[in-house]
Design an enzyme around this catalytic site. Structure first.
Site, mmCIF file in Angstrom:
data_model
loop_
_atom_site.group_PDB
_atom_site.id
_atom_site.type_symbol
_atom_site.label_atom_id
_atom_site.label_comp_id
_atom_site.label_asym_id
_atom_site.label_seq_id
_atom_site.Cartn_x
_atom_site.Cartn_y
_atom_site.Cartn_z
ATOM 1 N N SER A 170 0.830 -1.203 0.000
ATOM 2 C CA SER A 170 0.000 0.000 0.000
ATOM 3 C C SER A 170 0.868 1.259 0.000
ATOM 4 C CB SER A 170 -0.962 -0.045 1.194
ATOM 5 O OG SER A 170 -1.886 1.000 1.131
ATOM 6 N N ASP A 218 -2.776 6.206 -3.636
ATOM 7 C CA ASP A 218 -1.607 5.502 -3.108
ATOM 8 C C ASP A 218 -1.139 4.458 -4.119
ATOM 9 O OD1 ASP A 218 -3.622 3.639 -2.832
ATOM 10 O OD2 ASP A 218 -3.131 3.098 -0.777
ATOM 11 N N ASP A 244 -1.133 1.228 -4.535
ATOM 12 C CA ASP A 244 -1.957 0.125 -5.030
ATOM 13 C C ASP A 244 -3.366 0.558 -5.400
ATOM 14 O OD1 ASP A 244 -2.594 0.423 -2.282
ATOM 15 O OD2 ASP A 244 -3.369 -1.625 -2.187
ATOM 16 N N ASP A 282 -6.009 2.061 -3.906
ATOM 17 C CA ASP A 282 -7.260 1.908 -3.166
ATOM 18 C C ASP A 282 -7.604 3.125 -2.310
ATOM 19 O OD1 ASP A 282 -5.323 1.477 -1.233
ATOM 20 O OD2 ASP A 282 -6.010 -0.530 -0.675
#
Length: 573
Positions: free
Chosen positions: A146, A298, A300, A302
């Site tokens: 993340s 961010d 990734d 999400d």
């Protein structure tokens, strides 16, 4: 230390490859502190899966710790789905070794006779969540850390409903993993069981996202919205521009210097949209382009951070609570206008998020449900309540999930929702910022702040543990001059009224969280992070806002109160 040395020496055997053996030998010979950090514990599953620093050792992300996880999951899948064809889908982000780790994981699943679908290039987490159900898989794996720093990587596990692991599967799988030795891992890849995915899965996801957030705005309204976007060197560059174009938003400016995936995140101190510095380049470009919004995600894809223009035309950052409240308002208001709200509808949020979510939701006559921190718990609410219809929900840490076709926070769909809201409001001669103030006037001015105290390594973990013990044994009697009237302890599932001494049971799974409430509605929550070496304090204060013209003065009053709370509780590094 002898126990740690024994654990390290076990990694000098033929079970481990020569590079690993060499690195462990070097730690034993030259760096006792790093050796201790690398082996003092086994890396655990936290709020968002397993995350850690990459390197050798049981407390690090590497081929063997991930391989052991995967072997355990493979064994578990065979035991709980004995008569099904077993399938898993794997995706990965832009981080160092993510692609390599993804293929190690694929090797183990395939070696255990499990069909593997894998994305050929980096893709965002919400697409992986969607793909689990779309492809009929029992499991999904996302290789990502993340928004953590570059030295981290991680491993998120999704189950057949598309949500991350929750009880009882999480504990059962952890038991399966803990029962294994590293010698039990089967890395013998079966290429016949590994299939690279084409664009069709992504295309259906984008189609569903576009249809899920479509409020029939005019083409002119969409054209009038100017948006600046940055993926912060991460995965959402592969999906956000496509989705906005599909939905009719053509006026999109990209921060080119941050559009290229980069595992070092070289233009930012932290690739975390919660941090104001992360959106500095986007705001700079947005000012040049006279954009209405600056948006970042961010690595990734999400979480999202957004900046909107205030009444003076200056771009200001919204926090996660404000963004969540605005998106929820827009969904509820549009559904109310179209007479689409039903008794079965519900909105979800978390115990450390703003109380305004509950106030706002119930003002629309809709059911509000609360969970522990992490979208896996919101996904569980959806799974556990099939008779109810989920509208949307979020948490303070800059995540939101629109509808349930994805079962995790989804920056792609949330960005489209923000654009719809901003374009709609602009066409009416108002703005996102003005609407936020109106919500405060109508429902109460709630203001939040977050203090994260970083405590690294073995000593830091002990400090965090000691702090939570202290807070339980010696709870504050007053906060900012207000009497504490209620204490919720989620580790014991007990809420205690300090004045009446009455207690009641908290109907939420146990977790290491403490929440204090004062007589005037101030709320302070303490929680060790499940993904980072931090202890977090969530502060919420509130006041009435009689008129929109009072916003600045009331805002200043609430800021002063928050500063007093931080001082009283000693919330400084």
């Amino acid at each position: 230390m002898s126990n740690i040395l024994d654990k390290a020496k076990a990694w000098l055997t033929s079970t481990f490859d020569s590079d690993t053996v060499k690195d462990v030998r070097k730690l034993i010979d030259t760096d006792q502190k790093l050796l201790e950090e690398s082996f003092f514990q086994n890396l655990d599953f936290g709020t968002g899966g397993m995350r850690g620093i990459m390197g050798v050792g049981t407390n690090r992300i590497n081929k063997y710790t991930l391989g052991k996880n995967t072997q355990g999951i493979s064994n578990y899948m065979k035991s709980v789905f004995p008569n099904e064809k077993l399938k898993v889908v794997i995706a990965y982000d832009c981080r160092r070794n993510s692609k390599t780790f993804a293929h190690h994981v694929a090797d183990v699943f395939s070696a255990n006779g499990i069909q593997v679908y894998i994305f050929p290039e980096l893709r965002p987490t919400p697409l992986l969540s969607y793909s689990v159900r779309h492809l009929g898989c029992q499991c999904g794996i996302m290789l990502t850390a993340s928004h953590n720093p570059p030295e981290y990587n991680g491993y998120k596990v999704y189950w057949k409903d598309g949500g991350q692991l929750v009880p009882p599967q999480d504990k059962e799988i952890i038991s399966e993993i803990n029962a294994l030795e590293f010698t039990d891992i089967n890395f013998n890849r079966n290429s016949e069981l590994i299939e690279e995915l084409d664009d069709s899965v992504e295309n259906t996801y984008l189609e569903k996202a576009a249809n899920n957030v479509d409020f029939n705005l005019s083409e002119d309204a969409k054209k009038a919205l100017n948006v600046t976007f940055t993926s912060l060197h991460g995965t959402s560059i592969t999906t956000v521009p496509k989705l906005l174009e599909k939905a009719g938003y053509k006026n999109l400016q990209l921060v080119d210097a941050q559009a290229e995936p980069d595992p070092e995140f070289s233009t930012v101190k932290s690739p975390n949209p919660e941090e104001p510095e992360a959106l500095e380049m986007a705001i700079e470009l947005a000012n040049k382009q006279k954009s209405d919004l600056a948006i970042g995600t961010d690595p990734d894809g999400d979480r999202l951070g957004i900046a909107v223009r205030n009444k003076e035309g200056k771009l200001v950052l919204l926090n996660g609570n404000q963004t969540m409240v605005l998106m929820t308002w827009y969904l509820l208001d549009k559904m109310k206008q179209n007479d689409n709200l039903k008794d079965s509808h519900f909105i979800a949020s978390t115990i450390v998020s703003t109380p305004l979510m509950k106030v706002l939701t119930e003002a629309y006559g809709v059911k509000y449900m609360e969970s522990l921190t992490g979208f896996k718990w919101i996904a569980k609410l959806i799974k556990d309540n099939p008779e109810l219809d989920y509208i949307g929900g979020g948490e303070e840490s800059f995540g939101y999930m629109v509808g349930d076709f994805v079962r995790d926070k989804d920056a792609n769909t949330a960005i489209l929702l923000v654009c719809e809201m901003a374009a709609d409001l602009k066409s009416q001669g108002t703005s996102v910022y003005e609407q936020l103030i109106k919500i405060y006037k109508d429902h109460g001015f709630f203001k939040e702040d977050l203090v994260s105290l970083v405590k690294r390594g073995l000593e830091g973990a002990e400090e965090i543990k000691a702090k939570m013990v202290e807070l339980r044994n010696n709870p504050p009697k007053e906060i900012a001059g207000e009497q504490v009237v209620l204490i919720e302890d989620y580790s014991t599932s007990e809420a205690k009224n300090i004045q009446s001494h009455e207690t009641h049971t908290l109907d939420i799974p146990q977790s290491n969280v403490l929440i204090y409430y004062t007589e005037n509605g101030t709320k302070v929550a303490a929680r060790p992070s499940g993904t980072e070496p931090k202890i977090k304090f969530y502060i919420s204060v509130n006041s009435t806002l009689e008129t929109v013209d009072d916003f600045e003065s009331v805002d200043e009053k609430l800021n002063t109160k928050i500063d007093k709370i931080k001082s009283d509780l000693g919330l400084t590094e």
